[in-house]
Motif scaffolding. Structure first.
Motif, PDB file in Angstrom:
ATOM      1  N   ARG A  63      57.204  58.185  22.083  1.00  9.31           N
ATOM      2  CA  ARG A  63      56.015  57.388  22.430  1.00  9.31           C
ATOM      3  C   ARG A  63      55.884  57.368  23.946  1.00  9.31           C
ATOM      4  N   GLN A  67      48.134  59.998  24.800  1.00  9.97           N
ATOM      5  CA  GLN A  67      47.777  59.885  23.385  1.00  9.97           C
ATOM      6  C   GLN A  67      47.868  61.248  22.712  1.00  9.97           C
ATOM      7  N   SER A  69      46.095  62.988  19.365  1.00  9.74           N
ATOM      8  CA  SER A  69      45.177  62.775  18.240  1.00  9.74           C
ATOM      9  C   SER A  69      45.874  63.242  16.960  1.00  9.74           C
ATOM     10  N   ARG A 163      56.940  57.241  17.458  1.00  7.92           N
ATOM     11  CA  ARG A 163      55.507  57.099  17.168  1.00  7.92           C
ATOM     12  C   ARG A 163      55.246  56.769  15.702  1.00  7.92           C
TER      13      ARG A 163
END
Ligand code: Z5A
Length: 223
Positions: A63, A67, A69, A163
Protein backbone atom coordinates in the motif's frame (compact mmCIF):
# COMPACT_ATOMS: atom_id res chain seq x y z
CA UNK A 1 5.65 -27.35 -24.90
CA UNK A 2 9.19 -28.78 -24.86
CA UNK A 3 8.24 -32.07 -23.29
CA UNK A 4 10.50 -35.05 -24.15
CA UNK A 5 8.76 -37.70 -26.27
CA UNK A 6 7.20 -40.41 -24.13
CA UNK A 7 7.55 -38.41 -20.91
CA UNK A 8 4.30 -37.69 -19.09
CA UNK A 9 3.51 -34.09 -18.24
CA UNK A 10 3.02 -33.40 -14.54
CA UNK A 11 -0.26 -32.12 -13.08
CA UNK A 12 -1.06 -28.63 -11.85
CA UNK A 13 -2.96 -28.45 -8.56
CA UNK A 14 -4.11 -25.01 -7.41
CA UNK A 15 -5.45 -23.81 -4.07
CA UNK A 16 -7.96 -21.03 -3.84
CA UNK A 17 -10.06 -19.26 -1.25
CA UNK A 18 -10.40 -16.04 0.67
CA UNK A 19 -7.77 -14.76 3.06
CA UNK A 20 -7.14 -17.01 6.05
CA UNK A 21 -8.85 -20.04 4.46
CA UNK A 22 -5.74 -22.16 5.09
CA UNK A 23 -4.36 -22.33 1.52
CA UNK A 24 -0.66 -22.12 2.48
CA UNK A 25 -1.12 -24.72 5.23
CA UNK A 26 -3.03 -27.11 2.93
CA UNK A 27 -0.62 -26.51 0.00
CA UNK A 28 2.26 -27.78 2.17
CA UNK A 29 0.11 -30.75 3.26
CA UNK A 30 -0.68 -31.59 -0.41
CA UNK A 31 3.04 -31.57 -1.30
CA UNK A 32 3.81 -33.90 1.61
CA UNK A 33 0.95 -36.21 0.58
CA UNK A 34 2.24 -36.32 -3.02
CA UNK A 35 5.78 -37.00 -1.76
CA UNK A 36 4.49 -39.94 0.29
CA UNK A 37 2.90 -41.27 -2.93
CA UNK A 38 6.18 -41.04 -4.85
CA UNK A 39 5.35 -37.84 -6.74
CA UNK A 40 7.89 -35.02 -6.97
CA UNK A 41 6.03 -31.75 -6.47
CA UNK A 42 7.07 -28.11 -6.62
CA UNK A 43 5.31 -25.79 -4.17
CA UNK A 44 4.81 -22.24 -5.36
CA UNK A 45 2.47 -19.25 -5.02
CA UNK A 46 0.89 -16.30 -6.81
CA UNK A 47 1.39 -13.51 -7.27
CA UNK A 48 5.09 -14.44 -7.22
CA UNK A 49 6.86 -17.78 -7.34
CA UNK A 50 10.05 -16.62 -9.11
CA UNK A 51 12.47 -13.83 -8.18
CA UNK A 52 11.12 -11.48 -10.85
CA UNK A 53 7.45 -12.34 -10.24
CA UNK A 54 7.99 -11.71 -6.50
CA UNK A 55 9.04 -8.16 -7.42
CA UNK A 56 5.73 -7.68 -9.21
CA UNK A 57 4.00 -9.14 -6.11
CA UNK A 58 5.58 -6.43 -4.00
CA UNK A 59 4.32 -3.73 -6.37
CA UNK A 60 0.76 -5.07 -6.43
CA UNK A 61 0.37 -5.83 -2.70
CA UNK A 62 2.18 -2.90 -1.10
CA UNK A 63 0.00 0.00 0.00
CA UNK A 64 1.90 3.05 -1.25
CA UNK A 65 1.19 6.64 -2.14
CA UNK A 66 0.06 5.87 -5.69
CA UNK A 67 -3.32 4.42 -6.67
CA UNK A 68 -3.73 1.23 -8.72
CA UNK A 69 -6.95 0.95 -10.71
CA UNK A 70 -8.71 -2.43 -10.86
CA UNK A 71 -7.60 -2.82 -14.49
CA UNK A 72 -3.96 -2.04 -13.62
CA UNK A 73 -4.10 -4.50 -10.73
CA UNK A 74 -5.41 -7.14 -13.17
CA UNK A 75 -2.59 -6.45 -15.63
CA UNK A 76 0.00 -6.74 -12.84
CA UNK A 77 -1.47 -10.08 -11.69
CA UNK A 78 -1.13 -11.39 -15.25
CA UNK A 79 2.37 -9.91 -15.66
CA UNK A 80 3.49 -11.85 -12.57
CA UNK A 81 1.64 -14.94 -13.83
CA UNK A 82 3.28 -14.77 -17.25
CA UNK A 83 6.76 -14.72 -15.66
CA UNK A 84 5.81 -17.53 -13.28
CA UNK A 85 4.28 -19.79 -15.95
CA UNK A 86 7.18 -19.30 -18.36
CA UNK A 87 10.01 -19.74 -15.88
CA UNK A 88 8.70 -22.13 -13.26
CA UNK A 89 5.34 -23.78 -13.92
CA UNK A 90 5.70 -24.95 -17.54
CA UNK A 91 9.32 -26.16 -17.13
CA UNK A 92 8.37 -28.15 -14.00
CA UNK A 93 5.33 -29.74 -15.69
CA UNK A 94 7.42 -30.52 -18.78
CA UNK A 95 9.99 -32.31 -16.57
CA UNK A 96 7.11 -34.46 -15.31
CA UNK A 97 6.98 -32.81 -11.86
CA UNK A 98 3.68 -31.85 -10.30
CA UNK A 99 3.12 -28.23 -9.32
CA UNK A 100 1.11 -27.16 -6.28
CA UNK A 101 0.28 -23.47 -6.63
CA UNK A 102 -1.19 -21.29 -3.86
CA UNK A 103 -3.60 -19.25 -6.06
CA UNK A 104 -3.77 -18.97 -9.88
CA UNK A 105 -6.15 -17.40 -12.42
CA UNK A 106 -9.29 -18.27 -10.43
CA UNK A 107 -7.99 -15.73 -7.88
CA UNK A 108 -8.08 -13.05 -10.59
CA UNK A 109 -11.59 -14.13 -11.57
CA UNK A 110 -12.72 -13.94 -7.92
CA UNK A 111 -10.76 -10.90 -6.62
CA UNK A 112 -10.49 -8.63 -9.66
CA UNK A 113 -13.66 -9.94 -11.37
CA UNK A 114 -15.95 -10.58 -8.39
CA UNK A 115 -14.36 -8.26 -5.84
CA UNK A 116 -13.45 -5.26 -8.00
CA UNK A 117 -15.90 -5.63 -10.89
CA UNK A 118 -13.35 -6.05 -13.70
CA UNK A 119 -14.97 -7.24 -16.96
CA UNK A 120 -14.69 -11.07 -17.12
CA UNK A 121 -14.02 -10.76 -20.89
CA UNK A 122 -10.79 -8.84 -20.15
CA UNK A 123 -9.72 -11.48 -17.62
CA UNK A 124 -10.42 -14.38 -20.00
CA UNK A 125 -8.65 -12.64 -22.86
CA UNK A 126 -5.54 -12.09 -20.70
CA UNK A 127 -5.71 -15.67 -19.40
CA UNK A 128 -5.75 -17.01 -22.91
CA UNK A 129 -2.87 -14.75 -24.05
CA UNK A 130 -0.72 -15.43 -20.97
CA UNK A 131 -1.27 -19.14 -20.35
CA UNK A 132 -3.62 -20.37 -23.09
CA UNK A 133 -3.56 -24.16 -23.14
CA UNK A 134 -2.46 -24.39 -19.51
CA UNK A 135 -5.26 -24.89 -16.99
CA UNK A 136 -5.15 -26.42 -13.53
CA UNK A 137 -5.87 -30.15 -13.53
CA UNK A 138 -7.42 -29.86 -10.08
CA UNK A 139 -8.39 -26.88 -7.92
CA UNK A 140 -9.09 -27.09 -4.20
CA UNK A 141 -11.38 -24.24 -3.18
CA UNK A 142 -11.08 -23.81 0.59
CA UNK A 143 -14.41 -22.27 1.48
CA UNK A 144 -15.39 -20.77 4.81
CA UNK A 145 -17.45 -17.87 6.18
CA UNK A 146 -15.64 -14.57 5.65
CA UNK A 147 -15.51 -13.57 9.37
CA UNK A 148 -13.82 -16.89 10.23
CA UNK A 149 -11.15 -16.42 7.52
CA UNK A 150 -10.51 -12.81 8.48
CA UNK A 151 -10.24 -13.72 12.15
CA UNK A 152 -7.68 -16.45 11.38
CA UNK A 153 -5.67 -14.15 9.14
CA UNK A 154 -5.77 -11.23 11.57
CA UNK A 155 -4.82 -13.29 14.63
CA UNK A 156 -1.65 -14.23 12.79
CA UNK A 157 -0.98 -10.76 11.33
CA UNK A 158 2.25 -8.91 12.01
CA UNK A 159 3.05 -5.50 10.52
CA UNK A 160 1.16 -3.23 8.14
CA UNK A 161 -1.90 -4.46 6.21
CA UNK A 162 -1.45 -4.91 2.45
CA UNK A 163 -3.85 -3.62 -0.25
CA UNK A 164 -6.15 -6.64 0.09
CA UNK A 165 -5.96 -7.17 3.85
CA UNK A 166 -7.24 -3.63 4.33
CA UNK A 167 -10.43 -4.33 2.34
CA UNK A 168 -13.84 -4.44 4.09
CA UNK A 169 -15.79 -7.64 4.78
CA UNK A 170 -18.19 -6.87 1.88
CA UNK A 171 -15.29 -7.14 -0.57
CA UNK A 172 -14.40 -10.63 0.67
CA UNK A 173 -18.09 -11.64 0.56
CA UNK A 174 -18.11 -10.76 -3.16
CA UNK A 175 -14.86 -12.70 -3.66
CA UNK A 176 -16.27 -15.76 -1.86
CA UNK A 177 -19.49 -15.63 -3.91
CA UNK A 178 -17.46 -15.39 -7.14
CA UNK A 179 -15.37 -18.43 -6.14
CA UNK A 180 -18.50 -20.47 -5.38
CA UNK A 181 -20.03 -19.45 -8.72
CA UNK A 182 -16.86 -20.63 -10.52
CA UNK A 183 -17.04 -23.96 -8.67
CA UNK A 184 -20.68 -24.31 -9.72
CA UNK A 185 -19.64 -23.84 -13.36
CA UNK A 186 -16.67 -26.25 -13.25
CA UNK A 187 -17.50 -28.96 -10.71
CA UNK A 188 -15.17 -31.48 -12.36
CA UNK A 189 -12.11 -29.29 -11.75
CA UNK A 190 -12.95 -27.14 -8.73
CA UNK A 191 -13.55 -29.10 -5.53
CA UNK A 192 -15.16 -27.17 -2.69
CA UNK A 193 -13.60 -28.05 0.68
CA UNK A 194 -15.28 -27.02 3.93
CA UNK A 195 -12.32 -25.11 5.40
CA UNK A 196 -14.20 -24.01 8.53
CA UNK A 197 -13.55 -27.50 9.99
CA UNK A 198 -10.45 -28.36 12.07
CA UNK A 199 -7.31 -29.00 10.03
CA UNK A 200 -7.54 -32.83 10.31
CA UNK A 201 -11.08 -32.75 8.86
CA UNK A 202 -9.92 -30.43 6.06
CA UNK A 203 -7.03 -32.82 5.30
CA UNK A 204 -9.46 -35.76 5.05
CA UNK A 205 -11.61 -33.92 2.48
CA UNK A 206 -8.50 -32.94 0.48
CA UNK A 207 -7.18 -36.49 0.58
CA UNK A 208 -10.47 -37.80 -0.84
CA UNK A 209 -9.96 -35.50 -3.85
CA UNK A 210 -6.25 -36.35 -4.29
CA UNK A 211 -6.97 -40.07 -4.23
CA UNK A 212 -9.04 -39.67 -7.38
CA UNK A 213 -6.24 -38.02 -9.38
CA UNK A 214 -4.32 -40.10 -11.93
CA UNK A 215 -1.15 -41.03 -10.06
CA UNK A 216 1.90 -41.94 -12.26
CA UNK A 217 1.99 -45.65 -12.87
CA UNK A 218 -1.34 -45.57 -14.63
CA UNK A 219 -4.06 -46.52 -12.18
CA UNK A 220 -6.16 -44.18 -10.13
CA UNK A 221 -5.03 -44.87 -6.58
CA UNK A 222 -7.76 -45.73 -4.11
CA UNK A 223 -7.13 -46.76 -0.54
N1 Z5A B 1 -4.62 -11.87 -5.45
C1 Z5A B 1 -5.49 -11.26 -6.35
O1 Z5A B 1 -6.20 -10.32 -5.99
N2 Z5A B 1 -5.54 -11.73 -7.63
C2 Z5A B 1 -4.76 -12.75 -8.07
O2 Z5A B 1 -4.82 -13.11 -9.25
C3 Z5A B 1 -3.88 -13.36 -7.12
C4 Z5A B 1 -3.85 -12.89 -5.83
C5 Z5A B 1 -3.01 -14.49 -7.56
C6 Z5A B 1 -2.05 -12.49 -1.91
O3 Z5A B 1 -1.87 -12.38 -0.58
C7 Z5A B 1 -3.18 -11.52 -2.25
O4 Z5A B 1 -3.21 -11.35 -3.64
C8 Z5A B 1 -4.49 -12.11 -1.83
C9 Z5A B 1 -5.35 -12.13 -3.09
C10 Z5A B 1 -4.56 -11.33 -4.07
N3 Z5A B 1 -5.03 -11.26 -0.85
N4 Z5A B 1 -5.95 -11.54 -0.09
N5 Z5A B 1 -6.76 -11.65 0.63
P1 Z5A B 1 -1.20 -13.48 0.33
O5 Z5A B 1 -0.63 -14.60 -0.46
O6 Z5A B 1 -0.27 -12.77 1.24
O7 Z5A B 1 -2.46 -13.85 1.20
P2 Z5A B 1 -3.48 -15.00 1.07
O8 Z5A B 1 -3.33 -15.74 -0.21
O9 Z5A B 1 -4.82 -14.48 1.36
O10 Z5A B 1 -3.00 -16.01 2.18
P3 Z5A B 1 -3.12 -15.97 3.75
O11 Z5A B 1 -3.77 -14.79 4.33
O12 Z5A B 1 -1.72 -16.25 4.19
O13 Z5A B 1 -4.12 -17.14 4.05
P4 Z5A B 1 -4.04 -18.71 3.77
O14 Z5A B 1 -2.78 -19.10 3.07
O15 Z5A B 1 -5.30 -19.10 3.14
O16 Z5A B 1 -4.06 -19.32 5.22
P5 Z5A B 1 -2.87 -19.97 6.11
O17 Z5A B 1 -1.69 -19.02 6.19
O18 Z5A B 1 -2.61 -21.35 5.69
O19 Z5A B 1 -3.65 -20.03 7.49
C11 Z5A B 1 -4.00 -18.85 8.18
C12 Z5A B 1 -4.01 -19.16 9.71
O20 Z5A B 1 -5.08 -20.06 9.99
C13 Z5A B 1 -2.73 -19.84 10.19
O21 Z5A B 1 -2.47 -19.40 11.51
C14 Z5A B 1 -3.11 -21.32 10.20
O22 Z5A B 1 -2.39 -22.07 11.16
C15 Z5A B 1 -4.59 -21.26 10.57
N6 Z5A B 1 -5.39 -22.35 9.98
C16 Z5A B 1 -5.28 -22.87 8.74
N7 Z5A B 1 -6.21 -23.84 8.56
C17 Z5A B 1 -6.92 -23.93 9.71
C18 Z5A B 1 -8.02 -24.74 10.15
N8 Z5A B 1 -8.60 -25.64 9.34
N9 Z5A B 1 -8.51 -24.53 11.39
C19 Z5A B 1 -7.96 -23.60 12.19
N10 Z5A B 1 -6.91 -22.81 11.87
C20 Z5A B 1 -6.40 -22.97 10.64
Amino acid sequence: MTQAPGKKRGSLITLEGIEGAGKSTVARWVCDWLGRHGIRATLTREPGGTALAERVRQIVLERGEEQLSAATETLLMFAARGIHVENLIRPALDRGDWVVCDRFTDATRAYQGGGRGVDPALIESLASQVHGGLQPDCTLLLDLPVPVGLERARSRQAGALDRFESEAQAFFERVRAAYLALAGREPGRIHVIDASRPLEAVARQVEAVLERLPIPGGAVRVR
